[in-house]
Design a protein around this motif. Structure first.
Motif, short mmCIF file in Angstrom:
data_model
loop_
_atom_site.label_atom_id
_atom_site.label_comp_id
_atom_site.label_asym_id
_atom_site.label_seq_id
_atom_site.Cartn_x
_atom_site.Cartn_y
_atom_site.Cartn_z
N LEU A 112 17.27 -5.26 -21.85
CA LEU A 112 16.83 -3.87 -21.74
C LEU A 112 16.17 -3.37 -23.03
CD1 LEU A 112 19.80 -2.25 -19.79
CD2 LEU A 112 17.48 -2.63 -18.95
N SER A 113 16.63 -3.87 -24.16
CA SER A 113 16.08 -3.41 -25.44
C SER A 113 14.66 -3.91 -25.65
CB SER A 113 16.95 -3.87 -26.61
OG SER A 113 16.77 -5.25 -26.85
N GLY A 114 14.32 -5.00 -24.96
CA GLY A 114 12.99 -5.58 -25.14
C GLY A 114 12.84 -6.35 -26.44
N ARG A 115 13.91 -6.47 -27.19
CA ARG A 115 13.83 -7.23 -28.44
C ARG A 115 13.64 -8.71 -28.12
NH1 ARG A 115 15.57 -4.65 -33.13
NH2 ARG A 115 16.51 -2.61 -32.76
N PRO A 116 12.75 -9.36 -28.82
CA PRO A 116 12.54 -10.79 -28.55
C PRO A 116 13.71 -11.62 -29.07
CG PRO A 116 11.22 -10.10 -30.42
CD PRO A 116 11.86 -8.85 -29.87
N LEU A 117 14.08 -12.62 -28.30
CA LEU A 117 15.10 -13.55 -28.75
C LEU A 117 14.44 -14.62 -29.60
CD1 LEU A 117 17.15 -14.04 -25.46
CD2 LEU A 117 17.66 -12.54 -27.38
N PRO A 118 15.09 -15.01 -30.68
CA PRO A 118 14.47 -16.06 -31.50
C PRO A 118 14.48 -17.38 -30.76
CG PRO A 118 16.68 -15.55 -32.29
CD PRO A 118 16.37 -14.56 -31.20
N ASP A 119 13.42 -18.16 -30.96
CA ASP A 119 13.40 -19.51 -30.40
C ASP A 119 14.51 -20.35 -31.00
OD1 ASP A 119 11.21 -19.04 -28.77
OD2 ASP A 119 9.77 -19.63 -30.32
N ARG A 120 14.71 -20.16 -32.27
CA ARG A 120 15.75 -20.89 -33.00
C ARG A 120 16.25 -19.96 -34.10
NH1 ARG A 120 13.66 -26.39 -34.85
NH2 ARG A 120 13.61 -26.56 -32.61
N PRO A 121 17.55 -19.72 -34.16
CA PRO A 121 18.08 -18.85 -35.22
C PRO A 121 17.81 -19.45 -36.60
CG PRO A 121 19.78 -19.35 -33.59
CD PRO A 121 18.59 -20.20 -33.27
N ALA A 122 17.56 -18.60 -37.54
CA ALA A 122 17.36 -19.05 -38.92
C ALA A 122 18.67 -19.65 -39.44
CB ALA A 122 16.93 -17.88 -39.80
N MET A 123 18.57 -20.72 -40.19
CA MET A 123 19.78 -21.37 -40.72
C MET A 123 20.56 -20.42 -41.62
SD MET A 123 20.26 -24.12 -39.22
CE MET A 123 21.71 -24.57 -40.13
N ALA A 124 19.88 -19.54 -42.32
CA ALA A 124 20.59 -18.56 -43.17
C ALA A 124 21.45 -17.64 -42.31
CB ALA A 124 19.58 -17.75 -43.98
N ASP A 125 20.93 -17.24 -41.14
CA ASP A 125 21.73 -16.40 -40.23
C ASP A 125 22.91 -17.18 -39.65
OD1 ASP A 125 20.32 -14.01 -40.51
OD2 ASP A 125 18.94 -14.49 -38.87
N VAL A 126 22.69 -18.43 -39.31
CA VAL A 126 23.78 -19.26 -38.78
C VAL A 126 24.89 -19.38 -39.82
CG1 VAL A 126 24.43 -21.56 -37.97
CG2 VAL A 126 22.30 -20.51 -37.17
N ALA A 127 24.52 -19.65 -41.07
CA ALA A 127 25.52 -19.78 -42.14
C ALA A 127 26.23 -18.45 -42.36
CB ALA A 127 24.86 -20.26 -43.43
N GLY A 138 25.17 -11.33 -30.66
CA GLY A 138 24.56 -10.23 -29.92
C GLY A 138 24.08 -9.13 -30.85
N GLY A 139 24.90 -8.84 -31.87
CA GLY A 139 24.50 -7.83 -32.85
C GLY A 139 23.26 -8.24 -33.62
N LEU A 140 23.11 -9.52 -33.87
CA LEU A 140 21.93 -10.01 -34.58
C LEU A 140 20.66 -9.74 -33.78
CD1 LEU A 140 21.39 -11.40 -37.26
CD2 LEU A 140 21.53 -13.58 -36.08
N VAL A 141 20.77 -9.75 -32.46
CA VAL A 141 19.62 -9.46 -31.61
C VAL A 141 19.42 -7.94 -31.48
CG1 VAL A 141 18.69 -9.63 -29.25
CG2 VAL A 141 19.80 -11.61 -30.31
N LEU A 142 20.50 -7.21 -31.25
CA LEU A 142 20.40 -5.78 -30.94
C LEU A 142 20.29 -4.89 -32.18
CD1 LEU A 142 23.05 -5.70 -28.10
CD2 LEU A 142 20.57 -5.62 -27.85
N ALA A 143 20.95 -5.26 -33.25
CA ALA A 143 20.94 -4.46 -34.48
C ALA A 143 21.00 -5.41 -35.67
CB ALA A 143 22.12 -3.50 -34.49
N PRO A 144 19.91 -6.14 -35.91
CA PRO A 144 19.95 -7.21 -36.91
C PRO A 144 20.27 -6.74 -38.33
CG PRO A 144 17.72 -6.93 -36.03
CD PRO A 144 18.62 -6.06 -35.24
N ARG A 145 19.72 -5.62 -38.76
CA ARG A 145 19.98 -5.17 -40.14
C ARG A 145 21.44 -4.80 -40.34
NH1 ARG A 145 15.44 -1.08 -42.05
NH2 ARG A 145 16.60 -1.40 -43.97
N LEU A 146 22.00 -4.06 -39.39
CA LEU A 146 23.40 -3.65 -39.49
C LEU A 146 24.33 -4.87 -39.38
CD1 LEU A 146 25.54 -1.44 -39.69
CD2 LEU A 146 25.37 -1.17 -37.21
N THR A 147 24.01 -5.77 -38.48
CA THR A 147 24.84 -6.97 -38.29
C THR A 147 24.80 -7.84 -39.54
OG1 THR A 147 24.47 -6.91 -35.92
CG2 THR A 147 25.21 -9.02 -36.84
N ARG A 148 23.63 -8.02 -40.12
CA ARG A 148 23.54 -8.82 -41.35
C ARG A 148 24.31 -8.15 -42.49
NH1 ARG A 148 18.00 -9.75 -39.62
NH2 ARG A 148 17.87 -11.91 -38.89
#
Length: 172
Positions: free
Chosen positions: A46-61, A134-144
């Motif tokens: 619903l948010s229309g935010r694009p899903l990453p093809d592959r999460p960044a390794m920095a985000d995974v860590a 899910g937060g990384l997709v919906l609210a990436p700055r706050l989640t990070r």
């Protein structure tokens, strides 16, 4: 017609005849997790935010370490024990600012299942990782930002332990 609850109870007796296993509680937990995951997927769509093809390794860590810390914080920390108290009983200290608790006997299988879930950092990790992802997709700055605070706390925990070990070796 046999009710679903009666059928689940019969399966649980057949599954573990010498031990109580709260299978209906586990079913409720699995259903709640499915609802969480579906809600996050729906919100992302619903948010229309694009899903990453592959999460960044920095985000995974970042999310991996934050998941570790938040899971242990919820499942073991003394300060969060009031959240677990309706489902558990205090057993003993478990080391640096952590507690061992036992799931309360009696009551419903759902209560028992929740007690098992919230006292197990390994079990909680799936829920926490799903929420953070899910937060990384919906609210990436706050989640990070939140994940950074949790990650810094986890690294600090390990440094505190390393310092204690080094101090003990130096003194003794």
């Amino acid at each position: 017609m046999t009710s679903l609850r009666t059928r689940v109870a019969r399966v649980a007796r057949d599954y573990a005849p010498h031990d109580h296993r709260p299978l209906d509680g586990y079913l409720v937990a699995m259903g709640a997790f499915g609802a969480l995951a579906a809600s996050l997927a729906g919100a992302a769509k619903l948010s229309g935010r694009p899903l990453p093809d592959r999460p960044a390794m920095a985000d995974v860590a970042l999310l991996s370490i934050a998941t570790h810390k938040l899971s242990r914080l919820v499942a073991k920390d003394a300060v969060t024990s009031p959240l677990r108290a309706p489902f558990t009983r205090y057993a003993e200290p478990a080391g640096a600012a952590e507690l061992n608790e036992e799931v309360r006997d009696g009551g419903s299988s759902v209560r028992h299942g929740i007690g098992e879930l919230i006292t197990c950092p390994f079990c909680l990790a799936v829920w926490v990782a799903t929420g953070l992802t899910g937060g990384l997709v919906l609210a990436p700055r706050l989640t990070r930002l939140a994940a950074t605070a949790l990650t810094a706390t986890a690294v600090s925990d390990f440094l505190q332990m390393a310092y204690s070990i080094a101090k003990e070796k130096a003194e003794g």
